[in-house]
Design a protein around this motif. Sequence first.
Motif, PDB file in Angstrom:
ATOM      1  N   GLU A  39       0.822  -1.202   0.000  1.00 50.18           N
ATOM      2  CA  GLU A  39       0.000   0.000   0.000  1.00 50.18           C
ATOM      3  C   GLU A  39       0.863   1.261   0.000  1.00 50.18           C
ATOM      4  OE1 GLU A  39      -3.884   0.661   2.290  1.00 50.18           O
ATOM      5  OE2 GLU A  39      -2.367   1.689   3.519  1.00 50.18           O
ATOM      6  N   TYR A  40       1.955   1.252   0.753  1.00 48.05           N
ATOM      7  CA  TYR A  40       2.852   2.415   0.807  1.00 48.05           C
ATOM      8  C   TYR A  40       3.527   2.623  -0.546  1.00 48.05           C
ATOM      9  CZ  TYR A  40       6.544   5.574   2.329  1.00 48.05           C
ATOM     10  OH  TYR A  40       7.396   6.648   2.459  1.00 48.05           O
ATOM     11  N   ARG A  41       4.019   1.535  -1.132  1.00 47.68           N
ATOM     12  CA  ARG A  41       4.670   1.642  -2.445  1.00 47.68           C
ATOM     13  C   ARG A  41       3.675   2.151  -3.489  1.00 47.68           C
ATOM     14  NH1 ARG A  41       7.391  -2.617  -0.086  1.00 47.68           N
ATOM     15  NH2 ARG A  41       5.965  -4.231  -0.792  1.00 47.68           N
ATOM     16  N   GLU A  42       2.434   1.695  -3.423  1.00 48.04           N
ATOM     17  CA  GLU A  42       1.400   2.177  -4.346  1.00 48.04           C
ATOM     18  C   GLU A  42       1.112   3.659  -4.101  1.00 48.04           C
ATOM     19  OE1 GLU A  42      -1.851  -0.488  -3.617  1.00 48.04           O
ATOM     20  OE2 GLU A  42      -0.899  -2.132  -4.729  1.00 48.04           O
ATOM     21  N   PHE A  43       1.082   4.073  -2.844  1.00 45.96           N
ATOM     22  CA  PHE A  43       0.862   5.473  -2.517  1.00 45.96           C
ATOM     23  C   PHE A  43       1.919   6.349  -3.193  1.00 45.96           C
ATOM     24  CE2 PHE A  43       2.065   9.066   0.210  1.00 45.96           C
ATOM     25  CZ  PHE A  43       0.884   9.794   0.202  1.00 45.96           C
ATOM     26  N   LEU A  44       3.165   5.895  -3.153  1.00 52.25           N
ATOM     27  CA  LEU A  44       4.246   6.664  -3.777  1.00 52.25           C
ATOM     28  C   LEU A  44       4.078   6.757  -5.292  1.00 52.25           C
ATOM     29  CD1 LEU A  44       7.332   5.439  -1.710  1.00 52.25           C
ATOM     30  CD2 LEU A  44       6.001   7.554  -1.433  1.00 52.25           C
ATOM     31  N   GLN A  45       3.288   5.840  -5.849  1.00 51.24           N
ATOM     32  CA  GLN A  45       2.998   5.857  -7.288  1.00 51.24           C
ATOM     33  C   GLN A  45       1.713   6.624  -7.593  1.00 51.24           C
ATOM     34  OE1 GLN A  45       2.972   1.733  -8.418  1.00 51.24           O
ATOM     35  NE2 GLN A  45       5.112   1.439  -7.870  1.00 51.24           N
ATOM     36  N   GLY A  46       1.106   7.217  -6.560  1.00 52.02           N
ATOM     37  CA  GLY A  46      -0.081   8.036  -6.766  1.00 52.02           C
ATOM     38  C   GLY A  46      -1.403   7.318  -6.567  1.00 52.02           C
ATOM     39  N   ILE A  47      -1.368   6.103  -6.019  1.00 51.64           N
ATOM     40  CA  ILE A  47      -2.595   5.341  -5.776  1.00 51.64           C
ATOM     41  C   ILE A  47      -3.041   5.574  -4.333  1.00 51.64           C
ATOM     42  CG2 ILE A  47      -3.614   3.024  -5.690  1.00 51.64           C
ATOM     43  CD1 ILE A  47      -1.422   2.229  -7.779  1.00 51.64           C
TER      44      ILE A  47
END
Length: 178
Positions: A39-47
Amino acid sequence: MQTAVPAARILDFFRDGFKHTAWRLETRREYAADQGTDEYREFLQGIAPRNDEDSPWYSNARAQTAQGKRIERVRLVDEPATDNQRYLLATTPGNLAAGEDIRYLYRSAADALGFADDGDFWLFDSRVLARFNWDDANRRMELTTDPEQVVRACQVRDAAWHYAARHEDFVGRVPSPM
């Protein structure tokens, strides 16, 4: 009393360890527990982060606040905010929906007030202080009821709470990747 327990036992304190209030000061710029998640890695991608309403944390927070207990936090934020601080800001609506009250304060204000370096802690019922030992490989919490340490934590809590902004008032101040 001073003792050390595994940090994973923090949920035990939220089930059985407090009668009225659980209050936290979050001072770290980064939390490894967040950074290791998809979830954190996705957040960094704008999700946008997903809201897992059935997580053990949210379920227990709802149960405790339904009994009239308060769970509150103040999170320090740098200028500019770190990625992890922006992630926590983005996930806060789930905590609020579960009954927590989370507020925000710029680190510079905490510095001016003299408590930015007090470190992360939980304060239970203004009598038990739980400090995280981030240097300990076993991630233990150090628990104490030492009056001097507890009074200092209460003073920090009162000052931080007084000056901190509610999530809805603070969120627009920090740029988001969304």
